[in-house]
Scaffold this motif. Structure first.
Motif, mmCIF file in Angstrom:
data_model
loop_
_atom_site.group_PDB
_atom_site.id
_atom_site.type_symbol
_atom_site.label_atom_id
_atom_site.label_comp_id
_atom_site.label_asym_id
_atom_site.label_seq_id
_atom_site.Cartn_x
_atom_site.Cartn_y
_atom_site.Cartn_z
ATOM 1 N N SER A 74 0.816 -1.220 0.000
ATOM 2 C CA SER A 74 0.000 0.000 0.000
ATOM 3 C C SER A 74 0.850 1.271 0.000
ATOM 4 O O SER A 74 0.347 2.356 -0.243
ATOM 5 C CB SER A 74 -0.927 0.009 1.218
ATOM 6 O OG SER A 74 -0.194 0.220 2.424
ATOM 7 N N HIS A 75 2.143 1.133 0.275
ATOM 8 C CA HIS A 75 3.025 2.296 0.347
ATOM 9 C C HIS A 75 3.662 2.597 -1.005
ATOM 10 O O HIS A 75 3.594 1.796 -1.946
ATOM 11 C CB HIS A 75 4.120 2.061 1.393
ATOM 12 C CG HIS A 75 3.607 1.900 2.790
ATOM 13 N ND1 HIS A 75 2.655 2.731 3.340
ATOM 14 C CD2 HIS A 75 3.909 0.998 3.755
ATOM 15 C CE1 HIS A 75 2.397 2.360 4.581
ATOM 16 N NE2 HIS A 75 3.133 1.307 4.856
ATOM 17 N N SER A 76 4.298 3.729 -1.091
ATOM 18 C CA SER A 76 5.014 4.122 -2.304
ATOM 19 C C SER A 76 6.011 3.037 -2.684
ATOM 20 O O SER A 76 6.877 2.657 -1.888
ATOM 21 C CB SER A 76 5.753 5.445 -2.080
ATOM 22 O OG SER A 76 6.824 5.596 -2.987
ATOM 23 N N GLN A 77 5.897 2.561 -3.925
ATOM 24 C CA GLN A 77 6.812 1.511 -4.369
ATOM 25 C C GLN A 77 8.255 2.003 -4.374
ATOM 26 O O GLN A 77 9.173 1.286 -3.973
ATOM 27 C CB GLN A 77 6.411 1.050 -5.771
ATOM 28 C CG GLN A 77 7.179 -0.170 -6.250
ATOM 29 C CD GLN A 77 6.652 -0.681 -7.571
ATOM 30 O OE1 GLN A 77 6.158 0.087 -8.393
ATOM 31 N NE2 GLN A 77 6.768 -1.983 -7.809
ATOM 32 N N GLY A 79 1.886 11.046 -0.500
ATOM 33 C CA GLY A 79 1.893 10.447 0.830
ATOM 34 C C GLY A 79 1.562 11.463 1.912
ATOM 35 O O GLY A 79 0.842 11.158 2.863
ATOM 36 N N ASP A 92 5.608 10.964 -5.157
ATOM 37 C CA ASP A 92 5.184 10.070 -4.081
ATOM 38 C C ASP A 92 5.154 10.765 -2.721
ATOM 39 O O ASP A 92 4.259 10.518 -1.902
ATOM 40 C CB ASP A 92 6.102 8.844 -4.011
ATOM 41 C CG ASP A 92 5.856 7.887 -5.167
ATOM 42 O OD1 ASP A 92 5.085 8.253 -6.081
ATOM 43 O OD2 ASP A 92 6.419 6.777 -5.154
ATOM 44 N N LYS A 120 -2.149 12.173 1.817
ATOM 45 C CA LYS A 120 -2.927 11.039 2.331
ATOM 46 C C LYS A 120 -2.890 10.991 3.846
ATOM 47 O O LYS A 120 -3.901 10.697 4.501
ATOM 48 C CB LYS A 120 -2.375 9.741 1.725
ATOM 49 C CG LYS A 120 -3.162 8.494 2.155
ATOM 50 C CD LYS A 120 -2.687 7.266 1.399
ATOM 51 C CE LYS A 120 -1.296 6.849 1.811
ATOM 52 N NZ LYS A 120 -0.899 5.548 1.201
ATOM 53 N N ASN A 121 -1.734 11.264 4.425
ATOM 54 C CA ASN A 121 -1.590 11.168 5.864
ATOM 55 C C ASN A 121 -2.114 12.399 6.603
ATOM 56 O O ASN A 121 -2.276 12.368 7.827
ATOM 57 C CB ASN A 121 -0.125 10.946 6.244
ATOM 58 C CG ASN A 121 0.323 9.514 5.994
ATOM 59 O OD1 ASN A 121 0.007 8.622 6.762
ATOM 60 N ND2 ASN A 121 1.043 9.287 4.910
ATOM 61 N N VAL A 175 9.605 2.061 -0.805
ATOM 62 C CA VAL A 175 9.881 0.715 -0.276
ATOM 63 C C VAL A 175 11.158 0.151 -0.903
ATOM 64 O O VAL A 175 12.024 -0.400 -0.202
ATOM 65 C CB VAL A 175 8.688 -0.225 -0.525
ATOM 66 C CG1 VAL A 175 9.057 -1.664 -0.176
ATOM 67 C CG2 VAL A 175 7.480 0.215 0.299
#
Length: 270
Positions: free
Chosen positions: A220-223, A264, A260, A267-268, A226
């Protein structure tokens, strides 16, 4: 199609990879060692895959290297039909090349861009421990058993355990205990010393469920975030803190050009 590996695509970019030799307790034959690096090279280059879970079909994760006469990876070395078999130097060279190829097969897991979670149930013996040592995260079922069995069958473990396990658990006394004795440990001891980070209920289904739940969070996180995190962790493991800090600064110098971080943050903040 792979002869010794089963692949199942899950939702949200997750992939379940299973050793597919259940009748042989998922012992790793020559074909397995050939297929594994090919598969993980393809996975690493597949942007649709965001996290991988690796397991074994049947009752066990893996019994280790297949030692049966017709399946063992080094069988060709001892072939009586080989005109070079009496040349000790050439035999040694061929053995070395075979070992390096097997090492490459498991290192392909460690080098895979996507995080790989080992989901262990039943027996995880010898090369099975080598394999999970190359994974990012290790979960097991409460019925799981582990053994660095190589000394008991007359060889030194040579495809990753001796190099990776000390860095995973940080306890050389315990590592040497396992590797010198070849004794079997259960899930509670594996958890106590940090070989695994989660123990699920008994059976394959329970540990795969736990692994997929973690894989889904990762997916679910930024590829890019990660992948960068895995590369930085891998680099820092074998380099100084200063080198690691420089490595991640260079990575983020490029990675932060993406959208990203903005996505992110938005979203947060909601």
């Amino acid at each position: 199609h792979y002869e010794t590996i089963d692949i199942e695509s899950k939702s949200n970019g997750m992939l379940l990879v299973s050793i597919n030799r259940p009748k042989s307790r998922n012992a790793m034959n020559l074909k397995f060692w050939q297929e594994m690096p090919i598969l993980f090279s393809k996975i690493s280059n597949d942007r649709n895959v965001r996290a991988v879970v690796i397991s074994g079909l049947g009752k066990h994760f893996s019994a280790g290297i297949d030692m049966s006469p017709n399946e063992m990876p080094i069988k060709a070395i001892y072939s009586k039909d080989d005109s070079e078999s009496n040349d000790i130097g050439l035999r040694a060279y061929k053995i070395q090349k075979t070992i390096l190829g097997m090492q490459k097969a498991l290192t392909s897991i460690a080098d895979c861009d996507q995080p790989v979670i080992a989901a262990v149930h039943g027996a995880c013996i010898g090369a099975g421990v080598d394999l999970i040592s190359a994974c990012d995260i290790r979960f097991c079922s409460e019925c799981a058993l582990f053994s660095v069995r190589e000394v008991a069958v007359g060889l030194c473990a040579d495809v990753g355990t001796l190099q990776r396990l000390p860095k995973i658990v940080g306890n050389m006394s315990w590592v040497r205990d396992l590797c010198y004795t070849g004794r079997t440990i259960d899930s509670s001891e594996a958890m106590k010393f940090g070989l695994v980070s989660k123990v699920s209920g008994a059976g394959r289904d329970n540990v795969i469920k736990a692994a997929l739940e973690t894989a889904e969070i990762i997916a679910s996180h930024s590829q890019l975030a990660v992948v960068g995190t895995k590369k930085s962790l891998n680099w820092s493991q074998d380099h100084s803190i200063g080198d690691g800090l420089l490595h991640v600064a260079v990575w983020n110098g490029a990675a932060l050009m993406s959208n990203d971080l903005k996505i992110g943050a938005e979203k947060n903040s909601n």
